[in-house]
Enzyme design. Structure first.
Site, PDB file in Angstrom:
ATOM      1  N   ASP A   1      29.435  34.282  36.193  1.00 25.65           N
ATOM      2  CA  ASP A   1      29.219  34.548  34.653  1.00 25.65           C
ATOM      3  C   ASP A   1      28.520  33.379  34.106  1.00 25.65           C
ATOM      4  O   ASP A   1      28.146  33.211  33.057  1.00 25.65           O
ATOM      5  CB  ASP A   1      29.956  35.239  33.904  1.00 25.65           C
ATOM      6  CG  ASP A   1      30.528  36.624  34.565  1.00 25.65           C
ATOM      7  OD1 ASP A   1      29.732  37.274  34.863  1.00 25.65           O
ATOM      8  OD2 ASP A   1      31.743  36.763  34.641  1.00 25.65           O
TER       9      ASP A   1
ATOM     10  N   ASP B   1      34.152  36.443  33.138  1.00 24.10           N
ATOM     11  CA  ASP B   1      35.404  35.530  33.598  1.00 24.10           C
ATOM     12  C   ASP B   1      35.149  34.858  35.043  1.00 24.10           C
ATOM     13  O   ASP B   1      36.046  34.120  35.146  1.00 24.10           O
ATOM     14  CB  ASP B   1      36.570  36.625  33.680  1.00 24.10           C
ATOM     15  CG  ASP B   1      36.440  37.661  34.625  1.00 24.10           C
ATOM     16  OD1 ASP B   1      35.184  37.601  35.054  1.00 24.10           O
ATOM     17  OD2 ASP B   1      37.231  38.190  34.851  1.00 24.10           O
TER      18      ASP B   1
ATOM     19  N   ASP C   1      30.390  41.543  31.412  1.00 25.00           N
ATOM     20  CA  ASP C   1      30.826  41.653  32.677  1.00 25.00           C
ATOM     21  C   ASP C   1      31.701  42.842  32.883  1.00 25.00           C
ATOM     22  O   ASP C   1      32.642  43.049  31.765  1.00 25.00           O
ATOM     23  CB  ASP C   1      31.481  40.399  33.056  1.00 25.00           C
ATOM     24  CG  ASP C   1      31.874  40.425  34.577  1.00 25.00           C
ATOM     25  OD1 ASP C   1      30.898  41.092  35.468  1.00 25.00           O
ATOM     26  OD2 ASP C   1      32.919  40.175  35.141  1.00 25.00           O
TER      27      ASP C   1
END
Length: 893
Positions: free
Chosen positions: A629, A625, A337
């Site tokens: 996700d 985070d 990410d």
């Protein structure tokens, strides 16, 4: 809930007019009555997430016994106790299995907390319009059709279609990965299916209102919200089989087949050719089978993994599931990410353009410029007592930039207080504040979109002088604006003017016209300082970094280029969520290797990307985070959550958590994972070569009619010379070239890299040496009586097998490298393990009384010379073989 209602709740309401949405959810702008709301609550259920199925501690304990290797060990323990009456052996096997299961349960006890964390994220209250007036109710009681009021500081309690906005901004990073709050508008989106971040007329559950106010109609609650869909995906996601688990299963199948074949052949040969009773041969065959099983392997693997978790914890990697340690070492793809992982998740000023010059924010900038004053004055950021900044991330970045350069807005505004303001509006894209100066004049500070601002300026401030805005200066501003935008910077313009008094009517046409241009400022959520180096190291190790983000394509491409994930300008490597939607799974599978950056993606896209790489046979690690996700973290072979900025949802779905949120820590963890697998391979090589030596010794001796080793000898050797050195091998330091090799990937196993051939020839070498020592003791005896001759031969064979395995442990420090290059004594734990095992071997031979229990005799110096010489011979022989192997590999390269 009826199927019709379910379908209604998953409609793309962002593509419909407000009146149409209100009609579909059967409500009005005045909201529902309490009676209707209660009726709908019964029909639709509470606005909360369904609780995932929980596994009891007992269920988790018994699940540890599913592995084939464990089943084989349990079967061996039962057979050993019932048939051959080796109760001690059975007890040891059972103890090993139970300890292994307990450690697994302890390490995985928090693996199913992701759904619970999602449930806890709901806001306790919501301001809702019912019975014609606003009241505060529990968010769990919201139903489709309710009208909810929003203001800055609120958490959105359900999925809403907005019907009224006033400078409304909502931060949706946990769902989209985009760090900048989204400006909400009432436009109807006609493009069809678009990502969450582009649905500007919607407000989603668990996002945060950072600015302005608004009103929306509830269209989805509970499990049909976007967060609810994520919860559903988490509940349905299959647990991926780790490479280590697959490897141990393969090893278990191989050993089971090999043991059955050897035992059957041995039983057949003994009864048919040697005229041995079938009962005796059955016991001998079972003893052979038990000797062939490396009963300590599951525990040794668990211990090596546990030691790896301790090392990684000291280096800021917290392991939640033991196999994750080793899985890291086989990683081919790190799908990361962007926001908060590769970047700081903190908007930061990077460029400042004043006086026809572009400055880097980390260099010397003109602190006393009017641009600095405007960006701080036209700003609603609040500075807390502890110095922290509260407000819109874009505005806090401007204030922080001022503070970093000695411009304290608190002192300045105290001298020139704000007397009026014109708040930001998404239609005009400007914000203005009016400040009273000591001379009595009023300063109008305006910031906003550069193109809009330029149309409202007639003059420009150059080198302290106000001059008319010429075409040359205007073009220079546009060029610099474009240059910053191409670097994925968010650009704001600053302008000002002076008026004699505060206008009677605060209107844009009066206040925000005939302005003096002061400058431009460019901001971005910057990459972490250590991330670029981590990307480089990962690439050198053959690991491919992939960026997956909900942010815009241009921003994602720019950050990826700055990090070295792609080359600058390589937009062919960037794929958007909308483009991915147009591809079938088959088409995407064919093209997945072309893309290194994915922008504007949804949670479903992330899972699809991870699965596509897995179908290519790649081992995928996914970092993240946010709530968005979590499904991909659970789908990946190893999910890596962020310890500081990560949500409880992402941590709960992860196999590993980075305590420092540092992307570079992942590379350290990959190296540790590779070391762990390498050390597990060393333990496997050591144990199986020893067991093969024992099996071949018994098998060939049986064919020849010799009586070489007793079951108690095999048990003691497996206990003493197998366990301690094997555990110590798990603590070997990493070999120097470990991170120069390509990832071994999913197709490799514990026998890869020359381990299998080494086990075979080293096991044969051990068996041949033991049989030779036994034969020589019979041929050239030190006594005349057969009983003493046989006792000496048996003792010499036993001592040779035990000591040779201890010497062979040094060989196993590297599969191909020379022992002297690796360093024979670098591992202090290994040195002590060898000394301890040697002492335990010697004590039962030389201590009176113990040698009677183990049916061994005292040896003289000549006999000990033969035993030690034969045992040590395995080191130079293996060194010679390794030298030939290295030469062959060099010629092949």
């Amino acid at each position: 809930m009826s199927e019709e209602k379910k379908q209604q709740r998953i409609k793309p309401f962002y593509t419909e007019e407000t009146d149409q949405v209100l009609a579909e959810v059967q409500t009005t702008e005045e909201g529902l009555t309490s009676a209707e709301a209660q009726k709908r609550l019964t029909e639709f259920g509470l606005n909360e997430l369904e609780e995932g199925e929980k596994k009891s501690m007992l269920v988790r304990f018994f699940e540890q016994f599913k592995d084939l290797m464990i089943i084989v060990l349990l079967f061996a323990a039962v057979i050993s106790a019932v048939v051959s009456h080796e109760v001690v052996d059975s007890f040891i096997i059972l103890a090993v299995v139970i300890i292994n299961a307990v450690m697994g349960v302890v390490q995985e006890s928090k693996a199913e907390q992701a759904i619970e964390a999602l449930r806890e994220m709901s806001t306790p209250n919501a301001n809702v319009l019912r019975d014609g007036h606003v009241s505060s109710i529990k968010s769990t009681e919201l139903v489709p059709g309710d009208i909810v009021m929003l203001e800055a500081g609120d958490v959105v309690p359900a999925d809403l279609r907005l019907i009224e906005v006033a400078s409304l901004k909502i931060e949706e990073a946990a769902l989209t990965g985009e760090s900048v709050p989204v400006e909400k508008e009432l436009i109807v989106i006609t493009e069809g299916e678009v990502g969450i971040g582009d649905r500007v007329n919607m407000a989603y559950s668990n996002s945060n209102v950072t600015y302005g106010r608004g009103k929306g109609v509830v269209v989805n609650t509970g499990m049909t919200t976007e967060v609810g869909k994520i919860a559903g995906m988490l509940a349905q996601a299959d647990e991926t089989e780790t490479p280590l688990k697959n490897n141990l299963n393969q090893l278990g199948k191989f050993l089971t087949l090999a043991i059955i074949v050897i035992a059957v052949v041995m039983f057949f040969v003994g009864t048919v050719f040697n005229d041995t009773s079938w009962v005796d041969m059955l016991l001998t065959s079972i003893s052979l089978a038990v000797a062939a099983i490396p009963e300590g392997l599951p525990a040794i693997v668990t211990i090596i993994l546990a030691l790896g978790t301790q090392v990684m914890a000291k280096r800021n990697s917290v392991i939640r599931k033991l196999p994750a340690v080793e899985t890291l070492g086989s990683t081919d793809i790190i799908a990361s990410d962007k926001t908060g992982t590769l970047t700081l998740n903190q908007m930061t000023v990077e460029k400042l353009y004043v006086d026809n010059h572009q400055y880097d924010a980390n260099g010397e900038v003109p602190v006393d410029s009017m641009a600095m004053k405007v960006m701080n004055y036209a700003n609603d950021t609040k500075i807390a007592q502890d110095g922290s900044l509260i407000g819109d991330p874009t505005e806090t970045a401007l204030v922080q930039f001022g503070l970093n350069n000695g411009f304290d807005v608190r002192e300045k505004v105290a001298e020139q207080p704000r007397v009026a303001e014109l708040p930001f509006d998404s239609d005009r894209k400007l914000m203005s504040t009016l400040h009273e100066e000591a001379a009595g004049k009023i300063l109008v500070a305006v910031k906003g979109a550069p193109d809009v601002l330029l149309n409202r300026t007639s003059q420009i401030l150059l080198n302290g002088q106000v001059v008319p805005m010429a075409e040359k200066e205007k073009q220079a501003i546009l060029v610099n604006n474009k240059d910053m935008a191409q670097q994925a910077l968010r650009v704001l313009g600053m302008a000002y003017k002076y008026v004699d008094q505060v206008p009677a009517e605060l209107e844009s046409e009066v206040i925000e016209n005939d302005l003096i241009f002061a400058g431009l400022v460019g901001m971005i959520d910057p990459e972490r300082a250590e991330a670029a180096e981590a990307v480089r190291v990962a690439k050198d190790a053959g690991v491919r970094p992939i960026m997956i983000t909900g942010d815009h394509k241009d921003t994602a491409e720019a950050i990826a280029a700055r990090l070295g994930i792609i080359e600058k300008g390589d937009d062919a490597s960037v794929l958007t969520g909308a483009q991915l939607n147009e591809m079938s799974d088959e088409e995407f599978a064919q093209k997945v290797e072309h893309y290194s950056v994915y922008a504007r993606v949804s949670p479903e896209h992330k899972v699809r990307i991870v699965k596509a790489w897995q179908k290519e046979g790649k081992v995928v690690a996914m970092t993240g985070d946010g709530v968005n996700d979590a499904p991909a973290l659970k789908q990946a072979d190893i999910g890596i959550g962020m310890g500081i900025t990560g949500t409880e949802v992402s941590k709960g779905a992860s196999d590993m958590v980075l305590a420092d949120d540092n992307f570079a820590t992942i590379v350290v963890a990959v190296e540790e994972g590779r070391k762990v697998f390498s050390n597990i391979q060393k333990a496997v090589q050591y144990l199986l070569a020893a067991n093969l030596g024992e099996v071949l010794t018994l098998f060939i001796a049986t064919l020849l009619g010799w009586d070489t080793l007793l079951p108690i000898h095999l048990l003691w050797i497996n206990l003493v010379t197998d366990t301690f050195p094997a555990i110590a091998l798990g603590m070997e330091p990493a070999e120097k070239d470990l991170m120069q090799h390509k990832p071994r990937g999913r197709s490799s196993n514990l026998f890869s890299g020359g381990v299998f051939s080494s086990i075979i020839y080293q096991g044969i070498l051990e068996a041949a040496t033991v049989l030779f020592v036994y034969w020589s003791a019979i041929q050239w005896p030190m006594h005349t009586a057969y009983a003493e001759i046989h006792s000496d031969a048996l003792t010499m064979a036993f001592a040779t097998l035990g000591l040779m395995q201890l010497f062979h442990a040094f060989n196993v420090k590297s599969v191909h490298q020379s022992l002297f290059k690796v360093g024979p004594f670098r591992n202090k734990s290994f040195n002590w393990a060898i000394l301890l095992s040697f002492a335990l071997m010697m004590v039962i031979i030389v201590v009176p009384g113990l040698n009677d229990v183990f049916r061994v005799a005292h040896l003289d110096l000549y006999q000990w010379g033969i035993v030690i010489g034969a045992s040590f011979a395995i080191i130079p022989i293996v060194e010679i073989v390794k030298a030939f192997q290295r030469g062959a590999m060099k010629n092949k390269d």
